[in-house]
Scaffold this motif. Sequence first.
Motif, PDB file in Angstrom:
ATOM      1  N   THR A  37       0.828  -1.200   0.000  1.00 54.54           N
ATOM      2  CA  THR A  37       0.000   0.000   0.000  1.00 54.54           C
ATOM      3  C   THR A  37       0.863   1.250   0.000  1.00 54.54           C
ATOM      4  N   PHE A  38       1.948   1.234   0.777  1.00 48.12           N
ATOM      5  CA  PHE A  38       2.880   2.359   0.782  1.00 48.12           C
ATOM      6  C   PHE A  38       3.436   2.604  -0.620  1.00 48.12           C
ATOM      7  N   LEU A  39       3.822   1.544  -1.311  1.00 45.50           N
ATOM      8  CA  LEU A  39       4.368   1.686  -2.664  1.00 45.50           C
ATOM      9  C   LEU A  39       3.316   2.228  -3.634  1.00 45.50           C
ATOM     10  N   GLN A  40       2.063   1.811  -3.459  1.00 48.91           N
ATOM     11  CA  GLN A  40       0.986   2.347  -4.295  1.00 48.91           C
ATOM     12  C   GLN A  40       0.795   3.840  -4.055  1.00 48.91           C
ATOM     13  N   VAL A  41       0.816   4.242  -2.797  1.00 49.33           N
ATOM     14  CA  VAL A  41       0.640   5.658  -2.462  1.00 49.33           C
ATOM     15  C   VAL A  41       1.792   6.478  -3.024  1.00 49.33           C
ATOM     16  N   VAL A  42       3.003   5.981  -2.892  1.00 53.20           N
ATOM     17  CA  VAL A  42       4.157   6.690  -3.456  1.00 53.20           C
ATOM     18  C   VAL A  42       3.995   6.805  -4.966  1.00 53.20           C
ATOM     19  N   GLY A  43       3.575   5.736  -5.614  1.00 52.66           N
ATOM     20  CA  GLY A  43       3.399   5.762  -7.057  1.00 52.66           C
ATOM     21  C   GLY A  43       2.292   6.689  -7.516  1.00 52.66           C
ATOM     22  N   MET A  44       1.214   6.781  -6.753  1.00 55.81           N
ATOM     23  CA  MET A  44       0.072   7.590  -7.182  1.00 55.81           C
ATOM     24  C   MET A  44       0.182   9.054  -6.782  1.00 55.81           C
ATOM     25  N   PHE A  45       0.661   9.329  -5.580  1.00 61.20           N
ATOM     26  CA  PHE A  45       0.581  10.685  -5.058  1.00 61.20           C
ATOM     27  C   PHE A  45       1.924  11.377  -4.847  1.00 61.20           C
ATOM     28  N   VAL A  46       3.002  10.640  -4.779  1.00 63.96           N
ATOM     29  CA  VAL A  46       4.302  11.254  -4.473  1.00 63.96           C
ATOM     30  C   VAL A  46       5.227  11.258  -5.682  1.00 63.96           C
ATOM     31  N   LEU A  47       5.119  10.269  -6.539  1.00 63.11           N
ATOM     32  CA  LEU A  47       6.035  10.170  -7.668  1.00 63.11           C
ATOM     33  C   LEU A  47       5.888  11.349  -8.640  1.00 63.11           C
ATOM     34  N   VAL A  48       4.667  11.743  -8.941  1.00 64.25           N
ATOM     35  CA  VAL A  48       4.457  12.843  -9.889  1.00 64.25           C
ATOM     36  C   VAL A  48       5.064  14.149  -9.362  1.00 64.25           C
ATOM     37  N   PRO A  49       4.805  14.543  -8.104  1.00 61.79           N
ATOM     38  CA  PRO A  49       5.461  15.757  -7.607  1.00 61.79           C
ATOM     39  C   PRO A  49       6.978  15.618  -7.466  1.00 61.79           C
ATOM     40  N   LEU A  50       7.483  14.404  -7.382  1.00 62.25           N
ATOM     41  CA  LEU A  50       8.936  14.208  -7.296  1.00 62.25           C
ATOM     42  C   LEU A  50       9.608  14.187  -8.667  1.00 62.25           C
ATOM     43  N   LEU A  51       8.834  14.140  -9.740  1.00 59.44           N
ATOM     44  CA  LEU A  51       9.431  14.126 -11.077  1.00 59.44           C
ATOM     45  C   LEU A  51      10.348  15.319 -11.344  1.00 59.44           C
ATOM     46  N   PRO A  52       9.986  16.553 -10.951  1.00 59.68           N
ATOM     47  CA  PRO A  52      10.933  17.656 -11.163  1.00 59.68           C
ATOM     48  C   PRO A  52      12.268  17.430 -10.447  1.00 59.68           C
ATOM     49  N   ALA A  53      12.225  16.854  -9.266  1.00 59.35           N
ATOM     50  CA  ALA A  53      13.468  16.573  -8.540  1.00 59.35           C
ATOM     51  C   ALA A  53      14.271  15.473  -9.241  1.00 59.35           C
ATOM     52  N   LEU A  54      13.582  14.445  -9.707  1.00 61.02           N
ATOM     53  CA  LEU A  54      14.280  13.359 -10.398  1.00 61.02           C
ATOM     54  C   LEU A  54      14.893  13.837 -11.710  1.00 61.02           C
ATOM     55  N   VAL A  55      14.168  14.669 -12.443  1.00 56.22           N
ATOM     56  CA  VAL A  55      14.703  15.218 -13.692  1.00 56.22           C
ATOM     57  C   VAL A  55      15.872  16.157 -13.399  1.00 56.22           C
ATOM     58  N   SER A  56      15.793  16.880 -12.291  1.00 48.72           N
ATOM     59  CA  SER A  56      16.867  17.803 -11.922  1.00 48.72           C
ATOM     60  C   SER A  56      18.195  17.087 -11.709  1.00 48.72           C
ATOM     61  N   LEU A  57      18.144  15.847 -11.306  1.00 45.74           N
ATOM     62  CA  LEU A  57      19.385  15.093 -11.118  1.00 45.74           C
ATOM     63  C   LEU A  57      20.143  14.923 -12.429  1.00 45.74           C
ATOM     64  N   LEU A  58      19.447  15.000 -13.546  1.00 42.97           N
ATOM     65  CA  LEU A  58      20.072  14.815 -14.856  1.00 42.97           C
ATOM     66  C   LEU A  58      20.542  16.126 -15.486  1.00 42.97           C
ATOM     67  N   THR A  59      20.269  17.250 -14.841  1.00 42.24           N
ATOM     68  CA  THR A  59      20.624  18.549 -15.410  1.00 42.24           C
ATOM     69  C   THR A  59      22.037  18.956 -15.000  1.00 42.24           C
ATOM     70  N   VAL A  60      22.428  20.136 -15.455  1.00 40.00           N
ATOM     71  CA  VAL A  60      23.745  20.679 -15.132  1.00 40.00           C
ATOM     72  C   VAL A  60      23.878  20.930 -13.631  1.00 40.00           C
ATOM     73  N   ASN A  61      22.773  21.285 -12.976  1.00 42.97           N
ATOM     74  CA  ASN A  61      22.787  21.577 -11.546  1.00 42.97           C
ATOM     75  C   ASN A  61      21.856  20.616 -10.799  1.00 42.97           C
ATOM     76  N   PRO A  62      22.388  19.475 -10.338  1.00 38.71           N
ATOM     77  CA  PRO A  62      21.547  18.517  -9.614  1.00 38.71           C
ATOM     78  C   PRO A  62      21.028  19.037  -8.273  1.00 38.71           C
ATOM     79  N   LEU A  63      21.583  20.161  -7.801  1.00 35.17           N
ATOM     80  CA  LEU A  63      21.092  20.726  -6.544  1.00 35.17           C
ATOM     81  C   LEU A  63      19.678  21.274  -6.674  1.00 35.17           C
ATOM     82  N   ARG A  64      19.194  21.408  -7.900  1.00 31.24           N
ATOM     83  CA  ARG A  64      17.806  21.832  -8.101  1.00 31.24           C
ATOM     84  C   ARG A  64      16.833  20.834  -7.489  1.00 31.24           C
ATOM     85  N   ALA A  65      17.252  19.593  -7.356  1.00 33.76           N
ATOM     86  CA  ALA A  65      16.402  18.579  -6.718  1.00 33.76           C
ATOM     87  C   ALA A  65      16.113  18.942  -5.270  1.00 33.76           C
TER      88      ALA A  65
END
Length: 130
Positions: A37-65
Amino acid sequence: MLISRRQALTTGMTAIALVIALQAFNSVGCYRHTLPTFLQVVGMFVLVPLLPALVSLLTVNPLRAVGACLLFAPWLVLAYYTDCVRPYQGGGASMIYVAVLMWGTPCAIIGALLTGPAMRLLGVSVAPRQ
């Protein structure tokens, strides 16, 4: 001040891990979720808002995460307060995680976008890729 790319990546990943840990605290401490259930909640409600942080890790400045996580985390704190601390107000099922998803995502995007200029103002930069 120049920060190594490895240290910046580690800091960004730590910020993401702390947000997931905050959700784990909410899931276990308040909602008594099981691991699936925890994994489902993370997948449904937390993963989408964390996408900017995850994408930031791939940029020139990973501190944006870090900025993305800093502006998203208060929404998880609000969810904990609303469902676990504040007395029940009546009216049916809680919809606070809809607010986490709907308002946490733009906040995370803004945090990621503002961290770069803020770091430049403070004189902090990340070493280029090698």
